[in-house]
Write an enzyme that holds these catalytic residues in place. Structure first.
Site, PDB file in Angstrom:
ATOM      1  CE1 TYR A 199       2.966   6.306   4.599  1.00  0.00           C
ATOM      2  CE2 TYR A 199       2.351   5.370   2.475  1.00  0.00           C
ATOM      3  CZ  TYR A 199       2.106   6.244   3.518  1.00  0.00           C
ATOM      4  OH  TYR A 199       0.990   7.049   3.483  1.00  0.00           O
ATOM      5  CG  ASP A 248       1.586  -2.915   2.502  1.00  0.00           C
ATOM      6  OD1 ASP A 248       0.912  -3.006   1.451  1.00  0.00           O
ATOM      7  OD2 ASP A 248       1.772  -1.844   3.114  1.00  0.00           O
ATOM      8  CE  LYS A 289       0.905   3.300  -4.015  1.00  0.00           C
ATOM      9  NZ  LYS A 289       1.580   2.939  -2.788  1.00  0.00           N
TER      10      LYS A 289
HETATM   11  C1  LIG Z   1       1.048   3.259  -1.370  1.00  0.00           C
HETATM   12  C2  LIG Z   1       1.186   2.280  -0.282  1.00  0.00           C
HETATM   13  C3  LIG Z   1       0.279   2.199   0.780  1.00  0.00           C
HETATM   14  C4  LIG Z   1      -0.829   3.194   0.959  1.00  0.00           C
HETATM   15  O1  LIG Z   1      -1.740   3.165  -0.083  1.00  0.00           O
HETATM   16  P1  LIG Z   1      -2.694   4.457  -0.296  1.00  0.00           P
HETATM   17  O2  LIG Z   1      -3.566   4.041  -1.431  1.00  0.00           O
HETATM   18  O3  LIG Z   1      -1.784   5.597  -0.594  1.00  0.00           O
HETATM   19  O4  LIG Z   1      -3.449   4.649   0.956  1.00  0.00           O
HETATM   20  C5  LIG Z   1       0.414   1.186   1.697  1.00  0.00           C
HETATM   21  N1  LIG Z   1       1.417   0.291   1.593  1.00  0.00           N
HETATM   22  C6  LIG Z   1       2.311   0.338   0.608  1.00  0.00           C
HETATM   23  C7  LIG Z   1       3.373  -0.704   0.523  1.00  0.00           C
HETATM   24  C8  LIG Z   1       2.237   1.331  -0.360  1.00  0.00           C
HETATM   25  O5  LIG Z   1       3.149   1.389  -1.321  1.00  0.00           O
END
Ligand SMILES: *Cc1c(COP(=O)(O)O)cnc(C)c1O
Length: 429
Positions: free
Chosen positions: A146, A241, A269
């Site tokens: 994701y 990511d 985050k």
């Molecule tokens: C949470 C998350 C996202 C998306 O971040 P948002 O701030 O919710 O848009 C993208 N990549 C990873 C690995 C995530 O955990």
């Protein structure tokens, strides 16, 4: 914990008339755990006061940002001071470089940062940057990874989608989806096959180096090194990511821990301490392809927002200080995680295990080896998780509302919180 959630139910009924599913992000609707969402009223440290007047211990922690717990006084004060000086400028201010410096300090190989407002935006920009730098179109991602809700990444994507049993989203055009190639985690052949067929047109391989959005699928370091090698060989970029893993396990990224250096890292985050912040980082050469220096356009009215930047700076400063009042936060988090893992393992619960990395934990309902790829996850975990979620809530313990989400520990948890979690899991799992 009262067993009735009348206030939450009433608030949710109202929300449903005003917002699709009553929510602004799908997993919050509790669809995956078969219940009415618990409405939060306020939160402090590791505890939440619910709209129903209950106090619950939070093991979701905002899905990751609240590594220091909720409403840390130092962060609250920094944000209040920033707000008093203006909510948003749309102009340069010194705090942007202060946060940039702290982010880069965790990634010594990187040279520059661009701040954005979410993890989604960070990945969106990273994908565009990789295409702009390489002049290629295709992106390789992994089944179950994701990366936010950008069109290019909504193909075989993680928890909210896994839970709802939809492989991708309506509204993503076929031409966009055609440029997204999907491989399997922990499977070199699946990646090699894509490079064999499309090697000249692959701009980037995008992976969570610690996949934590579809269970916790811990990768072998050798697989991440393989991705480094094959992308280098074909002139593609490697994007880690690290929106969840960045600053979660130590002051830096997962790449460091496995000794693999990617070309671009996306963050979010934790670096916003709970405020809307994302970032991408790379070498100065790569980053200078972004506007205004280069041809890859990216912008944001609220990017570098003074409140969000203040929250991020304060959070990272606390995490980085090992000799302050908090001690070594990462050592403390590891000790908490280890304790949960050891105690649950010692209890030898049938068809149950804790898959863990640092302060990330996934409750997995199987005695088989922990899976490393999405299609190896036991298909029957959702029902048992749903029951566990409900039982733990009854004990005043709040888990993320999906079998495919990881639970998060924070430095605001106490030994007593951890022991309550262990006892409740032993009783109900
Ligand atoms: C949470 C998350 C996202 C998306 O971040 P948002 O701030 O919710 O848009 C993208 N990549 C990873 C690995 C995530 O955990």
């Amino acid at each position: 914990m009262t067993q009735t959630r009348d206030k939450s139910a009433a608030l949710y009924a109202r929300a449903e008339t005003l917002m699709p599913g009553g929510v602004n992000s799908p997993v919050r609707a509790f669809g995956a755990v078969d219940g009415t969402p618990v409405f939060f009223k306020s939160a402090k440290g590791a505890e939440v006061e619910t709209a129903d007047g209950d106090t619950v211990v939070d093991f979701c922690m905002g899905f990751g940002p609240q590594i220091l717990g909720h409403a840390d006084e130092r962060i609250v004060q920094a944000v209040a001071e920033a707000a008093a000086g203006g909510m948003s400028y749309g102009a340069c201010h010194a705090g942007e470089a202060d946060l940039a410096e702290r982010v880069l300090a965790g990634f010594p190989w990187a040279g520059k940062v661009r701040l954005v407002n979410s993890g989604t935006e960070a990945v969106l920009t990273a994908v565009r940057l990789a295409r702009g730098v390489t002049g290629r179109n295709k992106i390789v991602k992994f089944n179950g990874g994701y990366h936010g809700h950008l069109d290019a990444m909504l193909v075989k994507a993680g928890s909210g989608l896994a839970t709802q049993g939809i492989a991708s989203s309506a509204g993503v055009s076929a031409s966009v989806a055609a440029d997204t190639l999907v491989a399997d985690l922990d499977d070199r052949e699946s990646v090699e096959a894509l490079f064999k067929a499309h090697g000249d047109d692959i701009a980037a391989v995008v992976i969570e180096p610690l996949p934590a959005n579809n269970g916790l699928l811990i990768q072998r370091p050798a697989f991440l090194q393989f991705l480094r090698d094959i992308t280098t060989k074909h002139g593609a970029m490697l994007v880690f990511d690290e929106v969840i893993s960045g600053f979660r396990l130590h002051y830096g990224g997962m790449g460091d821990l496995v000794d693999v250096t990617p070309d671009i890292v996306t963050l979010g985050k934790i670096i916003g301490g709970g405020a809307p912040v994302g970032a991408l980082i790379a070498t100065a050469d790569t980053m200078n392809h972004l506007a205004p220096l280069g041809p890859v356009y990216q912008a944001g009215t609220l990017s570098g927002n003074p409140l969000a930047v203040a929250a991020g700076i304060t959070t990272l400063d606390i995490l980085r200080t090992t000799d302050g009042p908090d001690g070594d936060i990462y050592a403390r988090l590891e000790a908490f995680g280890q304790r949960v893992e050891d105690k649950i393992a010692a209890a030898a619960l049938p068809n149950f295990q804790v898959v863990r990395k640092g302060s990330l934990m996934w409750f997995y309902f199987s005695d088989e080896d922990a899976p490393r790829r999405a299609d190896h996850i036991d298909a029957n975990i959702a029902t048992r998780f749903s029951a566990l979620h409900r039982a733990l809530l009854g004990e005043g313990l709040y888990l993320p509302p999906s079998a495919y989400e990881v639970a998060f520990l924070s430095s605001a948890h106490t030994d007593a919180h951890i022991d309550r979690l262990i006892a409740a899991v032993q009783k109900h799992a």
